[in-house]
Design an enzyme around this catalytic site. Sequence first.
Site, PDB file in Angstrom:
ATOM      1  N   CYS A  49      40.110  43.397 -21.038  1.00 14.14           N
ATOM      2  CA  CYS A  49      39.825  41.783 -20.725  1.00 14.14           C
ATOM      3  C   CYS A  49      40.152  41.173 -22.081  1.00 14.14           C
ATOM      4  O   CYS A  49      39.767  41.505 -22.995  1.00 14.14           O
ATOM      5  CB  CYS A  49      38.583  41.729 -20.095  1.00 14.14           C
ATOM      6  SG  CYS A  49      38.148  40.107 -19.831  1.00 14.14           S
ATOM      7  N   GLY A  99      49.486  35.601 -12.180  1.00 16.48           N
ATOM      8  CA  GLY A  99      50.397  35.020 -11.147  1.00 16.48           C
ATOM      9  C   GLY A  99      51.641  35.461 -11.069  1.00 16.48           C
ATOM     10  O   GLY A  99      52.121  36.160 -11.957  1.00 16.48           O
TER      11      GLY A  99
END
Lengths: 302, 255
Positions: free
Chosen positions: A130, A217
């Site tokens: 992360c 995305g």
Amino acid sequence: MDDRMETVVAGVALKNPVITASGTFGAGREYGELIDLDRLGAVTVKGVSCEPWKGNPAPRIAETQSGMLNSIGLQNPGVEHFIEYDLPFLRQHDTKIIVNICGHTLAQYCAVAERLADCDVDMLELNISCPNVEEGGLAFGTDPHVVERVVRAVRHYVGQPLAVKLSPEVADIKEIARAAVSGGADVLSLINTLRGMKIDIHRRRPVLASKTGGYSGPGIMPVALRMVYEVCRAVDVPVIGMGGIATFEDALEFIMAGAAAVAVGTANFHNPYATVEIIEGIRGYMEENNIASLDRIRGIID
Amino acid sequence: MNTYYKAAIRNQKELMPGIWKMELEAPEIAHSARPGQFIQMYPPDERNLLARPISLAAIHGESVEVVYRVVGKGTEQFPRLRDNDTVQLMGPLGDGFTLPEAGERSVIIGGGLGIPPLLELSKRIPGEAEVFLGYADAPFMDGDFRGHGRKVHVASQTGNGGFRGTVLELVETIAPLADRVYACGPRQMLQAVAEWAERQGIPVQVSMEERMACGIGACLGCAVKIQKPGEKDWQYLRVCRDGPVFSGREVVWNG
């Protein structure tokens, strides 16, 4: 039940290879109001830590062309809340449960893994990638020696098959993948987001309060696909491919590159039915092309 | 009940330069929506992945109305849509306003694009309600509030439409009697209204805004700092799911 799509990942039998990507789907409760969670191969739950984490200041979201940035900072109510509140909810559904785990320190990763070891969870996914937390996260995921050490340490406490989620922000993804496997990873999932930035030129400041965030995305898909392809050829454990998957065609690309299963993340925001449409699309492709099992096309790219 | 579907557009028109109103044939949304709720509107160009959260300005039998400002690459696509074109929607979303008890007097305070989300509330408040609207310059939609019989006070930065100054300065000048305050507008205005209401000891409901991704509470993108009564510390709640309407005294305004 049509079992042509059944996919076994490290002994966990998924009814189909489509999983939700951690952090985009909560614990399924909200999307469960729109789609039937029983349709999914598995739900990967948003990162769970020992103690509740508050997360980062807002704005946490920025849109970019064909993608988005997020800096949530792994906000979550902690593992006890997950066990008490989310796990029983998910268990009502006929889908597998993968729990993404996070920590600021190695001890915290171990503690959350140990707490979940006896729980009715199908797989853990170790988040060492992360980009939005200062300690833990990406700091553990970019050096092969650290990756191997962290995975080995956590592995000791884990009661389920262990997936390790990899960051694309490394010089050689194959080296990190091998390190994770040598530390004891049963599965690799990749890729996590890339660090990105967006500036509001009218206010002359970054859109995100944390200045930078994780880019996801369709824009990242070619990078993700290349990395999944490389990793599938470098290690013998199953790979869960993810990064920009929005359509069944995207998912099939990952499977042909060698992925055992795929995860759908940002696409859920654009279309809450994305996972279900991808499952239907894969089924249609298999029927049209007379493919009896996904193994017939999995990893067919040399 | 949240739904995701394509709705036909009717009667789109520009209310003011850059501010547009459109009606959406959305019976599923209209049947269940409450004042203060919002919808996600997806820009037609798929390169814009994220929907735009837009509050409902009016809820009719089979349709809803939204008012939006063109601010960027997503919203600039909406004015190009013509009658009978369709747009992808999700909603109704969030938790709306809580209506006052019978006999209570309400004050409604709106600023700029925070005004449309208060219209349906104003219509549905059964008792007395006084409306204060603040603008940068020329007023819009003030007639819609007068149309259902409300007393409307207008403030603007330029003095256009009456009072020159902020909407809160106008509220303080008129000093209306209120048992409840409802507000929507820029964060700075909401903070000032919440502090004013707190001084008067009046409960205030504020409708907040934040950048969103999923719009349904899964991604935790739209965080707002809230401290609930009796709790030791604040926490980030979701504007889309826990709001967009919050108690003004529970919002942690500074920091």
